[in-house]
Scaffold this active site. Structure first.
Site, PDB file in Angstrom:
ATOM      1  N   SER A  99       0.837  -1.203   0.000  1.00 15.55           N
ATOM      2  CA  SER A  99       0.000   0.000   0.000  1.00 15.55           C
ATOM      3  C   SER A  99       0.866   1.246   0.000  1.00 15.55           C
ATOM      4  O   SER A  99       2.085   1.178   0.143  1.00 15.55           O
ATOM      5  CB  SER A  99      -0.921   0.008   1.234  1.00 15.55           C
ATOM      6  OG  SER A  99      -0.165   0.253   2.409  1.00 15.55           O
ATOM      7  N   SER A 101       0.886   3.833   2.196  1.00  9.97           N
ATOM      8  CA  SER A 101       0.913   4.586   3.451  1.00  9.97           C
ATOM      9  C   SER A 101       2.305   5.105   3.808  1.00  9.97           C
ATOM     10  O   SER A 101       2.433   5.998   4.636  1.00  9.97           O
ATOM     11  CB  SER A 101       0.382   3.718   4.597  1.00  9.97           C
ATOM     12  OG  SER A 101       1.276   2.661   4.895  1.00  9.97           O
ATOM     13  N   LYS A 161       5.349   0.967   9.429  1.00 13.06           N
ATOM     14  CA  LYS A 161       5.211   2.400   9.695  1.00 13.06           C
ATOM     15  C   LYS A 161       6.521   2.917  10.269  1.00 13.06           C
ATOM     16  O   LYS A 161       7.468   2.174  10.486  1.00 13.06           O
ATOM     17  CB  LYS A 161       4.076   2.674  10.703  1.00 13.06           C
ATOM     18  CG  LYS A 161       2.730   2.073  10.350  1.00 13.06           C
ATOM     19  CD  LYS A 161       2.072   2.736   9.153  1.00 13.06           C
ATOM     20  CE  LYS A 161       0.715   2.089   8.863  1.00 13.06           C
ATOM     21  NZ  LYS A 161       0.115   2.643   7.616  1.00 13.06           N
ATOM     22  N   SER A 264      -2.806   7.180   5.758  1.00 17.45           N
ATOM     23  CA  SER A 264      -2.237   6.119   6.576  1.00 17.45           C
ATOM     24  C   SER A 264      -3.118   5.873   7.792  1.00 17.45           C
ATOM     25  O   SER A 264      -3.461   6.807   8.527  1.00 17.45           O
ATOM     26  CB  SER A 264      -0.814   6.498   7.034  1.00 17.45           C
ATOM     27  OG  SER A 264      -0.311   5.551   7.951  1.00 17.45           O
TER      28      SER A 264
END
Length: 299
Positions: A99, A101, A161, A264
């Protein structure tokens, strides 16, 4: 789990082959050689000499000692499977970025390597730490197990992250501004950035968290308010604000956010990452088949 099961099964057959099956094949080889020496060797020697006898004798032994196909594909592969299992479990594991994010730091399709020992040696499958070697620091890009799934007992899903806050930190993210322990984290605009996933231009900034300087994106068209998702556990450590969220990071937990700040779902929405759910530190992009120039160290 699949790799662990394969390692166990092939390992058992590997040991059985060493202590049982190989001895049986050796006995059959000795019997075949005895028959060969008493008969066939005489005719070969008469026609072709001693070298031909030795080669034929070796073929008899090799034929009897060769593993059957089902052992070749199990016990024969055990060293390779065990090596891969060890590397993935304790050294480095590959992941694919699914993805956007973490854009612009990581793009969809990036194939990355994650260091599995920087934050401690962990047991495979259970991920429980058995040897402490370090802990995530502000600015690190980490892979972890998605907290809402872990809290609900659902199947594990790996997320990636950036660590913004470590235990004891006070994090406030409001009006798209980050305040860490009472000090605003300053950003420097570096111009527009074309988001390849949404085909829109976003504002790109340089930000420094801890010792790490990295790029982030902000989308002025998105609101700064936060709506928690299912499974959020504030545990009294966070306050929802009209324009964001403010949290004090508890012991043994981390506050993380994506570099693509307005695209995100992260600690602002589902809370903290527990240390026991940390998988490792992302450190290298080893391939992106759509863009080979992506290869390099993760900042």
């Amino acid at each position: 789990m699949v790799l662990l099961l394969l390692t166990i099964i092939t390992g058992i057959l590997f040991v059985l082959d060493l202590v049982v099956f190989r001895k049986q094949r050796r006995a059959l080889a000795d019997a075949a050689v005895a028959r060969f020496d008493s008969g066939e060797a005489l005719s070969i020697r008469a026609g072709e000499g001693d070298d031909a006898v030795a080669q034929a004798r070796k073929r008899v032994i090799d034929g009897q000692m060769r593993q059957p196909w089902w052992l070749e594909w199990t016990a024969g592969l055990f060293p390779v499977i065990a090596a891969v299992f060890f590397l993935r479990s304790f050294i480095a594991e590959p992941f694919r970025i699914p993805s956007g994010s973490m854009i612009p730091t990581l793009l969809v399709g990036d194939l990355i390597l994650v260091n599995k020992y920087t934050y401690g040696i962990r047991m495979p499958v259970t991920n429980s730490k058995i040897i402490a070697t370090g802990s995530p620091q502000r600015g690190d890009v980490v892979v972890f197990r998605y907290p809402p799934n872990e809290r609900a007992g659902k199947p594990s899903v790996d997320y990636i992250k950036r660590v913004i806050g470590v235990p004891g930190d006070v994090i406030e993210y409001a009006d798209k501004r980050l305040v860490l322990n009472g000090k605003e984290v300053l950003t420097t605009s570096t111009g527009p950035f074309l988001d390849p996933e949404r085909a829109v231009y976003l504002e790109r900034f340089t930000e420094q968290i801890g010792e790490v300087s990295h790029a982030i994106l902000k989308d002025s068209s998105r609101p700064s308010s936060v709506m928690p998702v299912e499974g959020f556990d504030y545990a009294g450590a966070c306050d929802l604000l009209a324009n964001g969220v403010k949290c004090t990071v508890p012991a043994g937990k981390y506050f993380v956010m994506g570099d693509n700040r307005d695209n995100s779902i992260d600690s602002r929405f589902w809370g903290f990452v527990d240390d026991q759910h940390v998988v490792g530190k992302a450190f290298f992009v080893w391939m992106n088949f759509s863009n080979i120039s992506r290869i390099g160290r993760i900042q």
